[in-house]
Scaffold this motif. Structure first.
Motif, PDB file in Angstrom:
ATOM      1  N   ASN A  33      32.933 -17.216 -34.141  1.00 19.17           N
ATOM      2  CA  ASN A  33      31.624 -16.613 -34.375  1.00 19.17           C
ATOM      3  C   ASN A  33      31.742 -15.102 -34.487  1.00 19.17           C
ATOM      4  O   ASN A  33      31.143 -14.464 -35.362  1.00 19.17           O
ATOM      5  CB  ASN A  33      30.661 -16.989 -33.234  1.00 19.17           C
ATOM      6  CG  ASN A  33      29.278 -16.401 -33.428  1.00 19.17           C
ATOM      7  OD1 ASN A  33      29.028 -15.253 -33.098  1.00 19.17           O
ATOM      8  ND2 ASN A  33      28.383 -17.217 -33.972  1.00 19.17           N
ATOM      9  N   GLU A  34      32.546 -14.509 -33.588  1.00 18.05           N
ATOM     10  CA  GLU A  34      32.718 -13.055 -33.596  1.00 18.05           C
ATOM     11  C   GLU A  34      33.403 -12.585 -34.871  1.00 18.05           C
ATOM     12  O   GLU A  34      32.980 -11.613 -35.504  1.00 18.05           O
ATOM     13  CB  GLU A  34      33.526 -12.626 -32.366  1.00 18.05           C
ATOM     14  CG  GLU A  34      33.734 -11.128 -32.262  1.00 18.05           C
ATOM     15  CD  GLU A  34      34.521 -10.738 -31.034  1.00 18.05           C
ATOM     16  OE1 GLU A  34      34.978  -9.577 -30.969  1.00 18.05           O
ATOM     17  OE2 GLU A  34      34.694 -11.599 -30.146  1.00 18.05           O
ATOM     18  N   VAL A  35      34.462 -13.301 -35.279  1.00 15.16           N
ATOM     19  CA  VAL A  35      35.195 -12.903 -36.484  1.00 15.16           C
ATOM     20  C   VAL A  35      34.333 -13.088 -37.727  1.00 15.16           C
ATOM     21  O   VAL A  35      34.360 -12.254 -38.649  1.00 15.16           O
ATOM     22  CB  VAL A  35      36.504 -13.719 -36.604  1.00 15.16           C
ATOM     23  CG1 VAL A  35      37.213 -13.401 -37.922  1.00 15.16           C
ATOM     24  CG2 VAL A  35      37.421 -13.419 -35.424  1.00 15.16           C
ATOM     25  N   SER A  36      33.547 -14.153 -37.773  1.00 15.07           N
ATOM     26  CA  SER A  36      32.739 -14.435 -38.969  1.00 15.07           C
ATOM     27  C   SER A  36      31.626 -13.411 -39.170  1.00 15.07           C
ATOM     28  O   SER A  36      31.037 -13.337 -40.247  1.00 15.07           O
ATOM     29  CB  SER A  36      32.121 -15.835 -38.863  1.00 15.07           C
ATOM     30  OG  SER A  36      31.172 -15.895 -37.822  1.00 15.07           O
ATOM     31  N   ARG A  37      31.328 -12.620 -38.146  1.00 15.96           N
ATOM     32  CA  ARG A  37      30.288 -11.591 -38.275  1.00 15.96           C
ATOM     33  C   ARG A  37      30.866 -10.220 -38.606  1.00 15.96           C
ATOM     34  O   ARG A  37      30.129  -9.224 -38.640  1.00 15.96           O
ATOM     35  CB  ARG A  37      29.469 -11.506 -36.982  1.00 15.96           C
ATOM     36  CG  ARG A  37      28.602 -12.742 -36.756  1.00 15.96           C
ATOM     37  CD  ARG A  37      27.651 -12.595 -35.579  1.00 15.96           C
ATOM     38  NE  ARG A  37      28.344 -12.605 -34.289  1.00 15.96           N
ATOM     39  CZ  ARG A  37      28.415 -11.558 -33.476  1.00 15.96           C
ATOM     40  NH1 ARG A  37      27.859 -10.419 -33.818  1.00 15.96           N
ATOM     41  NH2 ARG A  37      29.052 -11.645 -32.327  1.00 15.96           N
ATOM     42  N   THR A  38      32.162 -10.152 -38.882  1.00 15.81           N
ATOM     43  CA  THR A  38      32.807  -8.877 -39.190  1.00 15.81           C
ATOM     44  C   THR A  38      32.169  -8.224 -40.416  1.00 15.81           C
ATOM     45  O   THR A  38      31.972  -8.866 -41.451  1.00 15.81           O
ATOM     46  CB  THR A  38      34.310  -9.073 -39.450  1.00 15.81           C
ATOM     47  OG1 THR A  38      34.898  -9.704 -38.314  1.00 15.81           O
ATOM     48  CG2 THR A  38      34.994  -7.741 -39.710  1.00 15.81           C
ATOM     49  N   LYS A  39      31.861  -6.947 -40.298  1.00 17.76           N
ATOM     50  CA  LYS A  39      31.158  -6.227 -41.367  1.00 17.76           C
ATOM     51  C   LYS A  39      31.917  -6.260 -42.687  1.00 17.76           C
ATOM     52  O   LYS A  39      31.337  -6.458 -43.751  1.00 17.76           O
ATOM     53  CB  LYS A  39      30.921  -4.771 -40.939  1.00 17.76           C
ATOM     54  CG  LYS A  39      30.174  -3.947 -41.983  1.00 17.76           C
ATOM     55  CD  LYS A  39      29.886  -2.548 -41.479  1.00 17.76           C
ATOM     56  CE  LYS A  39      31.139  -1.696 -41.491  1.00 17.76           C
ATOM     57  NZ  LYS A  39      30.848  -0.271 -41.185  1.00 17.76           N
ATOM     58  N   GLU A  40      33.244  -6.113 -42.633  1.00 17.67           N
ATOM     59  CA  GLU A  40      34.039  -6.041 -43.857  1.00 17.67           C
ATOM     60  C   GLU A  40      33.991  -7.359 -44.640  1.00 17.67           C
ATOM     61  O   GLU A  40      34.023  -7.358 -45.877  1.00 17.67           O
ATOM     62  CB  GLU A  40      35.489  -5.679 -43.520  1.00 17.67           C
ATOM     63  CG  GLU A  40      36.388  -5.471 -44.740  1.00 17.67           C
ATOM     64  CD  GLU A  40      35.918  -4.335 -45.633  1.00 17.67           C
ATOM     65  OE1 GLU A  40      36.271  -4.357 -46.833  1.00 17.67           O
ATOM     66  OE2 GLU A  40      35.191  -3.443 -45.150  1.00 17.67           O
TER      67      GLU A  40
END
Length: 441
Positions: A33-40
């Motif tokens: 979940n945290e990685v999938s919300r990465t801005k880039e």
């Protein structure tokens, strides 16, 4: 135990996913979940899907790349999937015998399509009448008697159920919105260049600019003169009142004279031998301006940049401060950007929310943030758009009204309570509603 991918490896894998897959991956566990919300990741998705957006333009301010992607994707889906008679309704209205010059809502709740209350607009025309219309039914409610001259401008006070008109000779009249009866009148010494309703909760008033550059402040509905001041001598002046009625912006188009902002309290309570509280903005060759409707004193001004080669939009916040002489106007610049070189000079401009400006150039409606990010561009009209107004209520999250020469049309989006009303010459008849696809703002 199976080996797990690290954050960098997950980020690399996720970079190959589409938005739908990223949203599904976010549901696996906390790390995914945290990685999938990465801005880039979402930035690359935006640039991949809308390749015309260059990285330097993507200044989102308070909006994230994920929010932007999901919002614009939903907007495009709604536009593509709209079904006549199910997702939207299109009607044509005809009644005026001349060109429609202005439109204004007189309903207290503006657009409503829940069947509980009428949505009513007023229009003025070169046929020398002012008329009220039921937007849902597409029918005329009342029409004024024929006036001595063509009516050229209109202002409305929904809370007071009052309509104000001015004709090409400078005769101002107030009308009762419920039945179209004339209330009062006031004659300018010359024709009018601007008419602005200021529905201040305590003291509603009317601002009028003459073709000679004089600004008049009148009471409503009696139209008694409170004050007058010369703003731009011998120059037609445009006026824009702030949403809270505390400020008025005055300008003369494409002039070396800088536009001015006036504190309206000083126009209502005039002190002898003292000029009204005002400030001149540090821009030249002003062409358009608008207020941010969700901010009490945020002003957006379109003007030429320092070398007069390109159009820019600069946003200001206005305020007051006490001084030894009384009250001074305070102007602070908060944002500025240049319009694209390939964009025709916009002829219409409106604020939306607190961070967005709507520009009309020919057939096209374009949305920018105040930092310069282009959010969307629509080319849904078959003829040039000639007028635009914005409406909001608790039951209608956001609505835009556009006026073109295609005849009067209303599109109601049942699923989102949104609507577009297009006004123009009635000579074209009902036309083909399929030519006007849904537009969600």
């Amino acid at each position: 135990m199976e080996p797990q991918l690290g954050l960098h490896e997950l980020l690399h894998v996720f970079s190959f996913l589409e938005a739908r897959d990223l949203l599904r991956a976010a549901q696996v566990d906390k790390v995914w979940n945290e990685v999938s919300r990465t801005k880039e990741l979402w930035r690359q998705l935006c640039l991949r899907r809308w390749s015309s957006y260059k990285a330097p333009q993507m200044t989102l301010g308070t909006q994230t790349w994920k929010e932007y992607y999901l919002c614009r994707s939903e907007l495009e889906f709604r536009m593509e999937s709209g079904r006549p008679e199910k997702d939207f309704i299109c009607k044509a209205i005809a009644g005026h015998n001349g060109d429609i010059d202005e439109l204004a809502y007189i309903s207290t709740n503006e657009c409503r399509f829940d069947g509980q209350e009428k949505s009513v607009v007023c229009t003025v025309s070169s046929d020398s009448t002012v008329r009220a219309w039921d937007v849902q039914e597409g029918t005329e409610i009342w029409s004024s008697p024929l006036q001595p001259a063509a009516l050229v401008n209109l202002a409305a006070y929904p809370r007071l159920q009052l309509v104000v008109t001015v004709d090409k000779q400078g005769l101002i009249k107030t009308w009762k919105a419920e039945n179209g009866r004339e209330w009062a009148s006031f004659s300018l010494p010359t024709s009018s260049s601007a008419l602005q309703a200021c529905d201040h909760p305590e003291t509603p008033f009317l601002l009028v600019a003459s073709a000679e550059g004089v600004m008049y402040t009148l009471t409503v509905p009696q139209l008694q003169l409170l004050s007058w001041t010369s703003v731009f001598p011998s120059s037609p002046t445009s006026l824009l009142c702030s949403p809270d009625g505390q400020w008025v912006f005055a300008s003369t188009q494409d002039s070396d004279l800088g536009p001015k902002v006036f504190y309206t309290q000083s126009l209502l309570c005039v002190l002898e031998d003292e000029p009204p509280v005002s400030s001149t903005l540090p821009v030249l060759l002003t062409s358009r301006a608008c207020w941010a409707p969700d901010k009490t004193a945020r002003l957006m001004v379109m003007h030429r940049n320092s070398d007069n080669m390109r159009l820019a939009i600069t946003t200001y916040e206005l305020g007051t401060k006490q001084s030894q002489k009384g009250v001074d106007a305070v102007v602070q610049q908060i944002a500025s950007f240049l319009l694209p070189d390939n964009m025709m000079p916009p002829h219409l401009m409106k604020g939306h929310g607190s961070q967005v400006v709507l520009l009309v150039s020919g057939l096209e409606l374009v949305l920018f943030t105040i930092q310069g990010l282009q959010l969307a561009a629509f080319q849904d009209h078959q003829k040039p758009i000639t007028s635009m107004t914005r409406a909001e209520s608790s039951r209608l999250p956001s609505t835009s009204l556009c006026e073109s020469t295609c005849g009067i049309r209303k599109i109601s989006f049942l699923s989102s309570r949104a609507a577009i009303t297009c006004l123009g010459a009635p000579t074209d008849g009902p036309g083909n509603c399929s030519q006007f696809p849904p537009l969600y703002l």
